[in-house]
Design a protein around this motif. Structure first.
Motif, mmCIF file in Angstrom:
data_model
loop_
_atom_site.group_PDB
_atom_site.id
_atom_site.type_symbol
_atom_site.label_atom_id
_atom_site.label_comp_id
_atom_site.label_asym_id
_atom_site.label_seq_id
_atom_site.Cartn_x
_atom_site.Cartn_y
_atom_site.Cartn_z
ATOM 1 N N PHE A 39 -2.873 7.547 -37.867
ATOM 2 C CA PHE A 39 -4.046 6.823 -37.385
ATOM 3 C C PHE A 39 -4.824 6.374 -38.619
ATOM 4 O O PHE A 39 -5.364 7.203 -39.344
ATOM 5 N N GLY A 40 -4.839 5.069 -38.857
ATOM 6 C CA GLY A 40 -5.492 4.598 -40.076
ATOM 7 C C GLY A 40 -6.723 3.761 -39.834
ATOM 8 O O GLY A 40 -7.541 3.572 -40.725
ATOM 9 N N CYS A 41 -6.864 3.197 -38.610
ATOM 10 C CA CYS A 41 -8.022 2.327 -38.385
ATOM 11 C C CYS A 41 -8.503 2.300 -36.944
ATOM 12 O O CYS A 41 -9.680 2.185 -36.691
ATOM 13 N N GLY A 42 -7.599 2.363 -35.999
ATOM 14 C CA GLY A 42 -8.013 2.323 -34.594
ATOM 15 C C GLY A 42 -8.327 0.932 -34.083
ATOM 16 O O GLY A 42 -8.750 0.777 -32.939
ATOM 17 N N GLY A 44 -6.094 -1.831 -34.749
ATOM 18 C CA GLY A 44 -4.912 -2.688 -34.756
ATOM 19 C C GLY A 44 -4.704 -3.453 -36.047
ATOM 20 O O GLY A 44 -3.912 -4.386 -36.099
ATOM 21 N N ASP A 45 -5.386 -3.056 -37.113
ATOM 22 C CA ASP A 45 -5.326 -3.835 -38.355
ATOM 23 C C ASP A 45 -4.439 -3.249 -39.446
ATOM 24 O O ASP A 45 -4.114 -3.941 -40.404
ATOM 25 N N CYS A 46 -4.089 -1.962 -39.368
ATOM 26 C CA CYS A 46 -3.399 -1.358 -40.519
ATOM 27 C C CYS A 46 -1.928 -1.061 -40.274
ATOM 28 O O CYS A 46 -1.159 -0.929 -41.214
ATOM 29 N N GLY A 47 -1.529 -0.882 -39.034
ATOM 30 C CA GLY A 47 -0.118 -0.646 -38.736
ATOM 31 C C GLY A 47 0.369 0.773 -38.943
ATOM 32 O O GLY A 47 1.546 1.066 -38.696
ATOM 33 N N ALA A 48 -0.509 1.681 -39.383
ATOM 34 C CA ALA A 48 -0.071 3.064 -39.644
ATOM 35 C C ALA A 48 0.363 3.758 -38.355
ATOM 36 O O ALA A 48 1.098 4.738 -38.382
ATOM 37 N N CYS A 49 -0.084 3.243 -37.217
ATOM 38 C CA CYS A 49 0.173 3.886 -35.927
ATOM 39 C C CYS A 49 1.336 3.243 -35.188
ATOM 40 O O CYS A 49 1.555 3.508 -34.012
ATOM 41 N N SER A 59 0.960 -1.327 -31.803
ATOM 42 C CA SER A 59 -0.029 -0.441 -32.400
ATOM 43 C C SER A 59 -0.391 0.612 -31.356
ATOM 44 O O SER A 59 -0.986 0.291 -30.330
ATOM 45 N N CYS A 61 -2.579 2.736 -31.466
ATOM 46 C CA CYS A 61 -4.030 2.957 -31.359
ATOM 47 C C CYS A 61 -4.673 1.980 -30.385
ATOM 48 O O CYS A 61 -5.781 2.214 -29.927
HETATM 49 S S1 FES Z 1 -4.369 2.857 -36.574
HETATM 50 FE FE1 FES Z 1 -4.460 1.027 -37.712
HETATM 51 S S2 FES Z 1 -3.360 -0.327 -36.447
HETATM 52 FE FE2 FES Z 1 -3.464 1.446 -35.271
#
Ligand code: FES
Ligand code: FES
Lengths: 158, 762
Positions: A39-42, A44-49, A59, A61
């Motif tokens: 979970f990197g941003c919540g 939809g911008d970082c793609g970590a999820c 995504s 999140c």
């Molecule tokens: S946590 Fe960053 S896109 Fe979902």
């Protein structure tokens, strides 16, 4: 009110009662303890999820758990199910130095998997475009791109 | 053939399989039985007195287990500069006053995160709003609102460096460049938002798993703010998802987790959101830089007068160090025979600026490198030639501050000119009118700081090695891998020393109750040199013991050198007389009546001036294409030649370089905070633009290998300095392409268009 949902995750079936506002990311990480999905941003911008849902990268999140009801989901934990050997994409990430802090890695690898499933012979711009929704602050991306090129090559030979 | 087995080879990261499979555990992945979830209430005002806080409704919400404010805490201020208690200006939770939007005011723990968030809304805080300062100029104006009572002028700190005779130096100059530069704040934007879990145990100890670069500093400052002794606090670093300087202090949520775990008797987790990180988190210092440099006609520098005003935000954070280092880097790279620096760290009512990769260097070097390019232009000299003329060489000094030991700067400049085809291409860019440009920028950086602001009473780094008769060793190191790869580097160093394979070494890291005291953490590119030296010191003790065993076994003359290679220990001139590593350990243990073979090693830099044991150097060339219609800058290629001493892991060094280019590119072109009266407006990655895979240019690089005598196997800094040259190199390339000289960052398309159109005043 909680909703009863059914998820297929990495080939296993789960029946879960979830509140309507809970995201797939929360349910995977907290209820199923599949913490490889980050979970990197919540937003939809970082793609970590990133996880794969019915063959598409999404995504987690931004996906509500109830929306995922009945869907087939793959997380990073499902890529090399034996837990022993690595999937060729994972192998290439390790070998070619595509991993530093590793926080973006599961999401990157899931995006790479979808990319290669759709296009087994991507050129460099295809790969960069395929990763454009996944942020990495450590590597400068070039080694990730190289790893995916190498993995594609390997998978085409296997 | 290399004389080393593992040093200098592309060794895959030891932790990368765990990271590739999702098994690696980061702080937020930790879940303990009965764990509570915490949330922090932050100030909505930039500057205000707290009149009253009513927590009664929040505390009464079923499922809420505790609510605290500053009044419940021991009210002990903290800050990394323990050596100067005056500079410790921050409470874990605000007492009496808030000083920026986001200042932590209260904390809640509840049985789940949703409830904790709900409880936050029920806390009622009465504020008396105070006038605020939102810029350095406002803070410095006469009669400006006072942010901290102990500094009525809002200047938290003034650092100076001065040597030589400025008046004489400028009198000798044929040309004097005098300019003002302005650089902005940016976010570390590490991908892992901060998180921690605290647990209080029946032994009276509190354990904190936290996403940090500095477990030992957190241990020290957590103990003092909680009113405990250091040994009552255990800090464990899980896998960390990047830091870049942003995780190198005690933070409010770490304090709250530990405090509330003790109060409730339950494990407590806090995790920040990305909005918390971007809106309220630490950031790079924005600065105004005034620089005056004298040159002779042939380009020789005669003097430099340099001043920096740092926008520190509401608290000191790591600002005092950044203020000093800015002045140090202002004097680096070239021989400035006469030099004066004045750095002012200024309080404003904004989120505090802290340490960030480069730590004062990117700002100082944007100014000095841009000014070098301007001077070259004014004097009709080639930018690389003028640099070579003034370049530092081994033995050069900043008097009373630092001495340059190994230095391959001139070689870097020559190499980058060669590999980029500088002369011909640069001339071609000058001819063309199609928006192409080429520019150069350089850097120097430290390999760890010798300054001891934390005032540690331990050595700077430590290591423990336990040797086993099965031929393996266990390395315990307090060094902190946050993604840069130091676990791998330290294992490589140990494997090379003992003649073992990577897989013969088991590793335990960064647990303040288990790994030996102590290590100041990961910052200032200190781990390879300082952590590596501690590992070598411990290894030397193990080797001495085992060499003795081999000597005894084969009745060797004491003059024999004993080698360690391929798992064997042998006299170098008679390699047939060997024991395996395991056999030697076995015999040592027998001889010692069962006592295991264990050694500790340490490192403290001594006689190394005020800054660092070793400086790295490098030069970078950027090629850009500017679209004159849209103002969009495309960086087409980066060339880098850098001197990081002996390269321990080429793939890792390359990864640091590429990551630095990404961060430098963001700094130069697209990353910035949009602020409105102390409020950060862009708080998601949609609005705060970090470079993506599509933005990264290809690159070529060469390592100029020097041998740094103070570093392990001759190694020095490799991961941080490289963030500095990118912005000035790109800025110079844009200026060649557009004819407009940018002295401020970031160079956005709007600014490019304004520059081309003659509409800029800066
Ligand atoms: S946590 Fe960053 S896109 Fe979902
Ligand atoms: S490896 Fe750290 S964010 Fe990608």
């Amino acid at each position: 009110m909680k909703h009863l949902i059914h998820l297929k995750v990495n080939g296993d079936d789960y029946e879960l009662a979830v509140a309507p506002h809970r995201t797939l990311n929360e349910v995977l990480r907290e209820d199923l303890a599949l913490t490889g999905t980050k979970f990197g941003c919540g937003t939809g911008d970082c793609g970590a999820c990133t996880v794969i849902m019915n063959g598409r990268n999404v995504s987690s999140c931004l996906t509500l758990a109830v929306e995922a009801n009945g869907q087939d989901i793959m997380t990073i934990e499902g890529l090399a199910p034996s837990g022993q050997e690595l999937h060729p994409i994972q192998e290439a990430f390790v070998t070619y130095g595509a991993i530093q802090c590793g926080f973006c890695t599961p999401g990157m690898i899931m995006s790479a998997k979808v990319l290669l499933d759709k296009n087994p012979n991507p050129d460099e711009p295809d790969i960069r475009a395929g990763l454009s929704g996944n942020l990495c602050r450590c590597t400068g991306y070039n080694k990730i791109v190289e790893a995916i090129e190498k993995a594609a090559h390997q998978m085409n030979q296997d | 053939m290399s004389k080393y087995s593992i040093i200098g080879t592309n060794t895959p990261r030891v932790d990368s399989p765990a990271k590739a499979t999702g098994r690696a555990l980061y702080a937020d992945d930790i879940k303990l039985p009965g764990m509570l979830h915490g949330q922090i209430l932050r100030s909505p005002l930039a500057h205000a007195r707290i009149l009253n806080i009513d927590i009664s409704k929040a505390a009464a919400l079923p499922g809420v287990k505790a609510v605290i404010t500053g009044e419940d805490t021991p009210k002990v201020k903290f800050g990394n500069w323990r050596l100067f208690p005056d500079t410790q200006d921050e409470y874990p939770l605000a007492v009496d006053k808030v000083r920026f939007i986001g200042d932590e005011v209260a904390a809640v723990v509840a049985i789940d995160n949703d409830l904790a968030c709900e409880a936050l809304d029920l806390i009622k805080v009465e504020y008396e709003e105070l006038p605020a300062n939102f810029s350095v100029d406002e803070s410095m104006a006469p009669g400006a609102p006072v942010i901290h009572d102990y500094r009525p002028d809002n200047i938290s700190l003034n650092r100076k460096i001065e040597y030589g005779d400025l008046v004489k130096g400028f009198a000798e100059a044929d040309f004097i460049a005098e300019n003002t530069f302005e650089v902005h704040a940016v976010s570390h934007a590490y991908m892992e938002p901060c998180a921690c879990v605290a647990q209080s145990d029946d032994d009276g100890r509190v354990t904190l798993w936290t996403s940090t670069q500095v477990p030992y500093i957190v241990q020290c400052l957590l103990a003092s703010t909680l009113g405990l002794r250091e040994n009552d606090v255990r800090v464990i670093k899980p896998v960390v998802g990047g830091g870049f300087g942003g995780k190198m202090e005690l933070r409010a949520w770490e304090f709250c987790a530990a405090f509330l775990a003790r109060r409730t008797g339950k494990p407590v987790k806090f995790r920040l959101s990305r909005t918390d990180e971007l809106a309220y988190g630490r950031r790079r210092h924005g600065m105004k830089l005034y620089s005056k440099v004298g040159f002779k006609k042939d380009g020789t520098i005669t003097a430099k007068d340099f001043r920096a005003d740092l926008d520190g935000g509401a608290y000191n954070s790591m600002g005092p160090t950044a203020t000093f280092l800015c002045g140090n880097f202002g004097a680096m790279l070239y021989r400035y025979p006469n030099y004066r620096y004045n750095g002012y760290h200024i309080y404003t009512n904004k989120p505090p600026a802290g340490a960030m990769r480069g730590f004062g260097a990117p700002q100082a070097l944007f100014a000095s490198e841009t000014q070098m390019n301007m001077a070259a232009e004014a004097l009709g000299l080639d930018p690389i030639e003028i640099r070579i003329k003034n370049a530092m060489v081994p033995g050069d000094q900043i008097p009373d501050v630092a001495t340059v030991s190994s230095c391959g700067f001139i070689e870097c400049l020559q190499e980058v000119a060669k590999m980029s085809g500088w002369k011909a291409k640069r001339a071609a860019c000058a001819e063309s009118r199609d928006g192409k440009g080429m520019g150069v920028g350089c850097y120097s950086f430290i390999s760890g700081g010798v300054f001891n602001w934390l005032y540690t009473q331990y050595t700077f780094s430590a290591a423990e090695i336990r040797a086993f008769e099965d031929g393996t060793v266990h390395l315990l190191t307090p060094a902190t891998d946050i993604g840069q790869g130091s676990d791998t580097t330290l294992k490589q160093i140990l494997a090379e020393e003992l003649g073992l394979r990577m897989e013969d070494i088991r590793l335990t890291v960064a647990d303040t109750s288990v790994t030996p005291q102590s290590d100041l953490g990961t910052w200032g590119s200190r781990v390879t040199l300082m952590g590596g030296n501690a590992v070598r010191d411990a290894a030397a003790k193990i080797k001495k013991a085992l060499a003795g065993v081999v000597s005894l076994k084969f009745d060797l003359n004491v003059i024999h050198d004993i080698g360690f290679k391929d798992g064997k220990i042998f006299p170098v001139t008679r390699p047939d007389r060997c024991l395996t590593f395991g056999q030697a350990v076995h015999m040592h243990q027998k001889f010692k009546r069962g006592e295991p073979l264990v050694a500790r090693g340490y490192y403290v830099p001594r006689g190394k001036g005020l800054v660092t044991p070793a400086f790295s150097f490098g030069a970078q060339v950027a090629e850009v294409q500017v679209d004159r219609e849209t103002g969009i800058v495309k960086v087409e290629k980066m060339y880098t030649a850098h001197d990081c001493g002996t390269v321990i892991n080429p793939m890792s060094v390359d990864g640091q370089l590429e990551g630095s280019i990404e961060m430098g590119l963001g700094y130069a072109l697209c990353e910035r905070f949009v602020m409105d009266k102390g409020r950060t407006l862009n708080t998601t990655f949609l609005d705060y633009k970090v470079p993506t895979a599509l933005d990264m240019p290809p690159g070529e690089s060469v390592c100029i290998e020097t041998f740094e005598s103070e570093g392990p196997f001759g190694a020095k800094e490799a991961g941080e300095g490289l963030v500095s040259p990118t912005a000035p190199a790109i800025a110079e390339a844009i200026s060649q392409a557009t004819g407009y000289r940018f002295k401020d960052l970031p160079i956005t398309p709007e600014k490019v268009l304004e520059g081309i159109g003659g509409l800029r005043k800066v």
